[in-house]
Design a protein around this motif. Sequence first.
Motif, PDB file in Angstrom:
ATOM      1  N   TYR A   1      83.726 -62.330  20.362  1.00 24.55           N
ATOM      2  CA  TYR A   1      82.492 -62.546  20.470  1.00 24.55           C
ATOM      3  C   TYR A   1      81.856 -62.627  19.096  1.00 24.55           C
ATOM      4  N   LEU A   2      80.927 -63.538  19.135  1.00 24.75           N
ATOM      5  CA  LEU A   2      80.021 -63.612  17.955  1.00 24.75           C
ATOM      6  C   LEU A   2      78.530 -63.687  17.974  1.00 24.75           C
ATOM      7  N   PHE A   3      77.856 -62.659  17.138  1.00 20.87           N
ATOM      8  CA  PHE A   3      76.527 -62.339  17.804  1.00 20.87           C
ATOM      9  C   PHE A   3      75.750 -63.573  17.421  1.00 20.87           C
ATOM     10  N   ASN A   4      74.765 -64.141  18.274  1.00 24.67           N
ATOM     11  CA  ASN A   4      73.832 -65.255  18.061  1.00 24.67           C
ATOM     12  C   ASN A   4      72.474 -64.423  17.691  1.00 24.67           C
ATOM     13  N   VAL A   5      71.780 -64.764  16.624  1.00 24.26           N
ATOM     14  CA  VAL A   5      70.806 -63.956  16.133  1.00 24.26           C
ATOM     15  C   VAL A   5      69.633 -64.603  16.932  1.00 24.26           C
ATOM     16  N   SER A   6      69.739 -65.587  17.257  1.00 30.09           N
ATOM     17  CA  SER A   6      68.564 -66.307  17.939  1.00 30.09           C
ATOM     18  C   SER A   6      68.288 -65.997  19.439  1.00 30.09           C
ATOM     19  N   THR A   7      69.371 -65.925  20.049  1.00 29.77           N
ATOM     20  CA  THR A   7      69.353 -65.454  21.396  1.00 29.77           C
ATOM     21  C   THR A   7      69.570 -63.817  21.577  1.00 29.77           C
ATOM     22  N   GLY A   8      70.099 -63.271  20.745  1.00 30.63           N
ATOM     23  CA  GLY A   8      70.269 -61.798  20.863  1.00 30.63           C
ATOM     24  C   GLY A   8      71.656 -61.467  21.578  1.00 30.63           C
ATOM     25  N   ASN A   9      72.329 -62.597  22.073  1.00 30.69           N
ATOM     26  CA  ASN A   9      73.346 -62.329  23.067  1.00 30.69           C
ATOM     27  C   ASN A   9      74.849 -62.583  22.136  1.00 30.69           C
ATOM     28  N   PHE A  10      76.030 -62.408  22.556  1.00 31.98           N
ATOM     29  CA  PHE A  10      77.314 -62.375  21.958  1.00 31.98           C
ATOM     30  C   PHE A  10      77.814 -63.441  22.896  1.00 31.98           C
ATOM     31  N   GLU A  11      78.433 -64.379  22.016  1.00 34.77           N
ATOM     32  CA  GLU A  11      78.856 -65.739  22.592  1.00 34.77           C
ATOM     33  C   GLU A  11      80.508 -65.563  22.234  1.00 34.77           C
ATOM     34  N   THR A  12      81.309 -66.388  23.279  1.00 31.64           N
ATOM     35  CA  THR A  12      82.749 -66.657  23.124  1.00 31.64           C
ATOM     36  C   THR A  12      82.869 -68.029  22.446  1.00 31.64           C
ATOM     37  N   SER A  13      84.129 -68.484  22.197  1.00 27.45           N
ATOM     38  CA  SER A  13      84.403 -69.733  21.727  1.00 27.45           C
ATOM     39  C   SER A  13      84.256 -70.976  22.531  1.00 27.45           C
ATOM     40  N   THR A  14      83.923 -70.482  23.852  1.00 27.30           N
ATOM     41  CA  THR A  14      83.732 -71.383  25.036  1.00 27.30           C
ATOM     42  C   THR A  14      82.519 -71.651  25.146  1.00 27.30           C
ATOM     43  N   GLY A  15      81.612 -70.748  24.705  1.00 26.37           N
ATOM     44  CA  GLY A  15      79.919 -71.192  25.042  1.00 26.37           C
ATOM     45  C   GLY A  15      79.428 -69.914  25.918  1.00 26.37           C
ATOM     46  N   THR A  16      80.356 -69.231  26.662  1.00 26.99           N
ATOM     47  CA  THR A  16      79.841 -68.233  27.556  1.00 26.99           C
ATOM     48  C   THR A  16      79.319 -67.014  26.728  1.00 26.99           C
ATOM     49  N   SER A  17      78.633 -66.352  27.383  1.00 29.28           N
ATOM     50  CA  SER A  17      77.756 -65.030  26.592  1.00 29.28           C
ATOM     51  C   SER A  17      77.689 -63.798  27.311  1.00 29.28           C
ATOM     52  N   ARG A  18      77.381 -62.872  26.707  1.00 24.88           N
ATOM     53  CA  ARG A  18      77.096 -61.524  27.175  1.00 24.88           C
ATOM     54  C   ARG A  18      76.057 -60.995  26.528  1.00 24.88           C
ATOM     55  N   THR A  19      75.221 -60.338  27.218  1.00 27.82           N
ATOM     56  CA  THR A  19      73.903 -59.640  26.570  1.00 27.82           C
ATOM     57  C   THR A  19      74.456 -58.527  25.704  1.00 27.82           C
ATOM     58  N   ASP A  20      73.794 -57.809  24.966  1.00 29.85           N
ATOM     59  CA  ASP A  20      74.098 -56.764  24.301  1.00 29.85           C
ATOM     60  C   ASP A  20      74.292 -55.613  25.012  1.00 29.85           C
ATOM     61  N   ALA A  21      73.641 -55.510  25.899  1.00 31.48           N
ATOM     62  CA  ALA A  21      73.973 -54.446  27.123  1.00 31.48           C
ATOM     63  C   ALA A  21      75.066 -54.548  28.020  1.00 31.48           C
ATOM     64  N   ALA A  22      75.378 -55.633  28.249  1.00 29.00           N
ATOM     65  CA  ALA A  22      76.520 -55.976  29.003  1.00 29.00           C
ATOM     66  C   ALA A  22      77.799 -55.915  28.094  1.00 29.00           C
ATOM     67  N   LEU A  23      77.753 -56.315  26.883  1.00 33.99           N
ATOM     68  CA  LEU A  23      78.949 -56.011  25.982  1.00 33.99           C
ATOM     69  C   LEU A  23      79.148 -54.619  25.693  1.00 33.99           C
ATOM     70  N   ARG A  24      78.209 -53.828  25.544  1.00 33.24           N
ATOM     71  CA  ARG A  24      78.381 -52.147  25.439  1.00 33.24           C
ATOM     72  C   ARG A  24      78.660 -51.797  26.646  1.00 33.24           C
ATOM     73  N   GLY A  25      78.434 -52.112  27.730  1.00 33.66           N
ATOM     74  CA  GLY A  25      78.956 -51.710  29.078  1.00 33.66           C
ATOM     75  C   GLY A  25      80.457 -51.730  29.183  1.00 33.66           C
ATOM     76  N   LEU A  26      80.967 -52.791  28.822  1.00 35.74           N
ATOM     77  CA  LEU A  26      82.557 -52.894  28.840  1.00 35.74           C
ATOM     78  C   LEU A  26      83.059 -51.760  28.341  1.00 35.74           C
ATOM     79  N   ALA A  27      82.682 -51.039  27.194  1.00 37.16           N
ATOM     80  CA  ALA A  27      83.250 -49.838  26.630  1.00 37.16           C
ATOM     81  C   ALA A  27      83.179 -48.645  27.603  1.00 37.16           C
ATOM     82  N   ALA A  28      82.487 -48.716  28.633  1.00 34.01           N
ATOM     83  CA  ALA A  28      82.444 -47.357  29.423  1.00 34.01           C
ATOM     84  C   ALA A  28      83.775 -47.460  30.258  1.00 34.01           C
ATOM     85  N   THR A  29      84.499 -48.645  30.541  1.00 31.90           N
ATOM     86  CA  THR A  29      85.730 -48.508  31.157  1.00 31.90           C
ATOM     87  C   THR A  29      86.902 -48.403  30.114  1.00 31.90           C
TER      88      THR A  29
END
Length: 922
Positions: free
Chosen positions: A872-900
Amino acid sequence: MGASVGAQAQTKPNFIAFETGQVRPLAQSADGTRLFAVNTPNNTLEIFRITSTGLQLESRVPVGMEPVAVALRNDNEVWVVNHLSDSVSVVSLSGTPRVVRTLLVGDEPRDIVFAGSPARAFITTAHRGQHLTDASIAGVPGAGDPKLTTAGVGRSDVWVFDPANLGNQLGGLPLKIMNFFSDTPRALAVSPDKNTVYVAAFKSGNQTTSVNEELVCDSFELNKPCTIKETTVPGGRLGPQTNAEGKPAPKAGLLVKYDKASKKWLDEKGRDWTKAVMYTLPDKDVFAVDANALTEKSFFSGLGTTLFNMAVNPTTGKLYVSNTESNNMVRFEGPGKHGGSTVQGKIALSRISVVNNGQVTTRHLNKHIDYSKLADNPSFDWTAKNHSLAFPMDMAVTKDGRKLYVTAYGSSKIGVFNTSELEADTFNPRTASSNYIDVTGGGPAGIVLDEARGQMYVMTRFDNAVKVINLSSKAEVGVAKLPNPEPAHIVAGRPFLYDAKLSSANGESACASCHIFGDEDALAWDLGNPDDVVTKSPIPGKFTDPTQFAVAKVIFNVKNKINGSDDPKDFHPMKGPMVTQSLRGMRNQGAMHWRGDRATGEFGTDAFDTTISFKNFAGAFAGLLGNKEHMSEEGMNIFAKFILDVQYPPNPVRNLDNSLTPAQKRGSDFYFGTRPSDGFKISLLGSTLSPNNNCNGCHTIDATKGQYGSNGMQSFEGIAQIFKIPHVRNMYQKVGRFGAPAQPFSTAKGSGFLGDQVRGYGFVHDGSADTLAHFFTVRVFSPTLNSGFPLFNPDATRRDVEAYMHAVDSDLAPIVGQQVTLTASNAATAGPRVTLLMNRAKAAFVSKELGGNTTECDLVANVVEAGTARSYLFNVSTGNFETSTGTSRTDAALRGLAATAGQEVTYTCTPPGSGKRIAFGS
């Protein structure tokens, strides 16, 4: 620099070259089925399956920036050392290979081994860096203030971790940070019983140091002592008095070397300068460490000047150390006719040193070279280079201990030696070379023996590949090309730095003989050429006022009164000792060399054209490296395009949020402030002040112009030569020499004898100033010369400016390269670091090298989701993390993955502009 920006600049380069040296780039699994290779420019670990048909890529794991070493903890875990990221990536091989933990360590880690019972991880780092002082490891033995300005502190650390208990601290909890009395370490090795770890300094030095020109008698009477400010010295200048055309040489200092037999500091004439050297250099090259008690057992000296790698004989326990021994006590380049000596073609000897039961012996790998004959001699042996090995690095010893293989980085060869002949020094390079193995691609940096298959694996850095070589036939039977994001001009230009066969007639010397991995060797050299001519400087000076320049010329003439004087704007070919300068970060610096004398040369004269200045080094390939002819303009163009793109790493002393400590801030305020700091100029102009009277007036720091201390101009400060104003980005690298006599140019008293020191060279052009605070007492800053203005008074102000100099701005923000891995158990400690990385990815930054206005970093996140690796690449404009295909996750959602479990998220701050390439490969 801390303001946020809404969009990233579009002009940033997507690759920054650092020219990091690999240390242990290859490792093989215990069962022999897998090969692990660090891909330094791609920031990845390549995992290969070893098959009967060659190497098959099994997995590619993103790690930290500039990985340089890899080691296996066990069949399921691999550790990777990331030089630029100041980190170690712990890679799990269970399921989809991934980073499960990132350990944060000291500055510029280089090597890793496992030793002891139970096994501990040992990692070499410089004794500095933001993680050393991190509150999360408070209480760990060795952590805390690196004491950059304190005498007697080693600049070498080894971080020790218990792999079975890394803790939940931000970057892991080390058991201990061991400190050693040497400069920054590089290589590690382990005894056959796993109970001893060997730690080698990198730029260890050779017990040489410099004596400042003010402490040399102002005459050419070599053996007529004189007393200078209560210091009795043995005599005058070394000479010759003039160059070959009869023009008087400027006054200069000299080099001295510690003589172990007499316990004195002697110059090349054998004169005793001990009273002018206020310290000793113990030359601790390699340390033996008890891997269980974590204590230093012993040390070994005399192994070499620059130590590259180590290997242990598995049957005898003898330690082999690959190294070069620098010849900097020999003066002058050129033909050596008028000056009587030359170091041409004999800059640094390539060697392997052997430690056996505490006894050190050194073996010159190129003892077949006749250094007395230069390339212009009709009887010069042009076949010598065919038998030479340059820059010996990684080594491997067969299981029976009878044969040693060594990579010759500058020769595209693997040296092959019977250990008994190497130890006894009975090998003949001319016949031994029939066993050498030629390696295609160039720059062999790592080696692993696979005796079960009768083959070896070699990492070739120039073409970024792993070669498979049959041990019997010595033929290349396979190759695995690694992805290489380096621009074509970087790949094309690299050999011009290292290839000794290209650069020298005898095959041993190259630019990297002094400029180790594009940096410096921590030594001074007297590389004037008495057979050359005087040229005129085209570089503008800071003396815009006619009165200033007139006074400067009078002082210059007094300095050189014993044999008259030429204009202070002359570039005299004799210049005295000068410390090696780095080849990093030169693009915006204009004329090169301490005096800027490469502003003139065979490719033109220009005060500010960096490319012309660099190309004017073409003559050094003959006059210094010993080739028959100068490098061609075509070759210099290729070399220049490469080297002018190599950059300094981020400053490891400055806070990660790019702020300054209170002391650094006070120093910065003085540096840029309205209070004057140049007493010499004020003494000439009286109370007429201008912006040039503060520190920044000469040592300009302006990120918009790519200037970090040097504005490209010259200045004269009461010494015998005029100098180009130098940059100040690497002051923290020069720490380690303390002790100086009372010198006439200084208002401070001598330090007195301070005993053992780490380095022989400190600050200023000849390395004779021990600390910046002491240098700030020179009379150009003296309150007695400035019409009553309070300059560096009290001493606390000098200390504050010194603190700022160690944390000075550079092309890259300190956050670049930094990492953290968020896991299911460390959110409380790692979470705030993730927030810091995000904030710095939003923070505005100015860097000409990065295209002007930008942000401090690009932020990349890597995770394995349900068995699939994603970036994922952080987009400073939206505050989200984006993949190469354009899909994105919020900061909280990405951090949430690490709980597993199994979905650890690793965040990395990359150089601005590199994030998309590093995340998505484009």
